[in-house]
Design an enzyme around this catalytic site. Structure first.
Site, PDB file in Angstrom:
ATOM      1  N   LYS A 136       0.818  -1.215   0.000  1.00  0.00           N
ATOM      2  CA  LYS A 136       0.000   0.000   0.000  1.00  0.00           C
ATOM      3  C   LYS A 136       0.849   1.260   0.000  1.00  0.00           C
ATOM      4  CE  LYS A 136      -2.497  -0.559   3.668  1.00  0.00           C
ATOM      5  NZ  LYS A 136      -1.822  -1.805   4.110  1.00  0.00           N
ATOM      6  N   LYS A 188      -1.771   9.680   6.575  1.00  0.00           N
ATOM      7  CA  LYS A 188      -1.944   8.354   7.182  1.00  0.00           C
ATOM      8  C   LYS A 188      -2.682   8.577   8.499  1.00  0.00           C
ATOM      9  CE  LYS A 188      -0.566   3.898   7.944  1.00  0.00           C
ATOM     10  NZ  LYS A 188      -0.553   2.753   7.023  1.00  0.00           N
ATOM     11  N   ALA A 202      -4.635   1.451   7.343  1.00  0.00           N
ATOM     12  CA  ALA A 202      -3.781   0.455   7.991  1.00  0.00           C
ATOM     13  C   ALA A 202      -4.370  -0.920   7.719  1.00  0.00           C
ATOM     14  CB  ALA A 202      -3.701   0.720   9.499  1.00  0.00           C
TER      15      ALA A 202
END
Length: 205
Positions: free
Chosen positions: A14, A31, A99
């Site tokens: 990713k 993130k 995540a």
């Protein structure tokens, strides 16, 4: 342009794919949850790989334990709530990296897919070839469809046997753009830049 990068599992590329799209779109990066590896976070990798001018927004949660976010948060006496997350205000396109996969728990009551739904974002699903990847991909596609989430990109990261790729694409919505990214074994700024120049997305949108 804002897009949420997720995957069919963990360790499937990713962050590399996020770096390529960040460079391609000259986008900012976010993130929301970093779980473990605080000495070398995904945000740090993007900073190294995607270019010196990339704008990186800070994580909402930076958790010490390299585990599922709900477990990492619990180890620090924290509970992650969906209301904690707001999209950064930015003039740039924005790449958001999750995540793990869609069903990774953020808490006892919220999964990663719930965060995508809350942020109301189109999705890029990263797929890597391994025994079981067809099952994991089709389950991910089904989950997105059930939630009414738009799969904008399906990213085939690395090489795939023709029989595997055929089945995956057969079950992918025809509106979804397929992006093929060759294996990058040792990602760095040069390899990310080279790959970002090679992919051609607009002609398929």
């Amino acid at each position: 342009m804002k897009i949420f990068i997720t995957g069919i599992g963990t360790e499937i590329g990713k962050t590399v794919c996020s770096a390529i799209l960040t460079h391609y779109y000259q986008a900012a990066y976010w993130k929301p949850v970093q779980s473990g590896d605080l000495h070398h976070t995904d945000s740090m990798k993007i900073s190294d790989w995607a270019g010196e001018n990339v704008v990186i927004y800070p994580e909402i949660y930076r958790l010490q334990l390299a585990a599922s976010p709900h477990q990492s948060a619990a180890a620090e006496g924290l509970t992650i709530h969906l209301d904690d997350f707001r999209l950064p205000e930015t003039p740039h396109p924005l790449i958001i990296e999750g995540a793990g996969g869609l069903m990774v728990p953020l808490s006892d009551n919220a999964l990663m897919i719930d965060l995508i739904e809350k942020l109301d974002l189109p999705v890029a699903l990263v797929v890597r070839n391994y025994l079981g990847c067809i099952n994991h991909t089709l389950l991910s596609l089904m989950a997105l469809q059930q939630r009414g989430l738009y799969l904008k990109y399906l990213i085939l990261n690395g090489s795939f046997p023709p029989d595997t790729e055929r089945i995956i694409l057969k079950h992918t919505d025809e509106r979804t753009v397929i992006i093929r990214i060759p294996e990058i074994k040792n990602p760095d700024r040069e390899s990310i830049t080279t790959m970002a120049k090679k992919i051609n997305i607009e002609n398929h949108e």
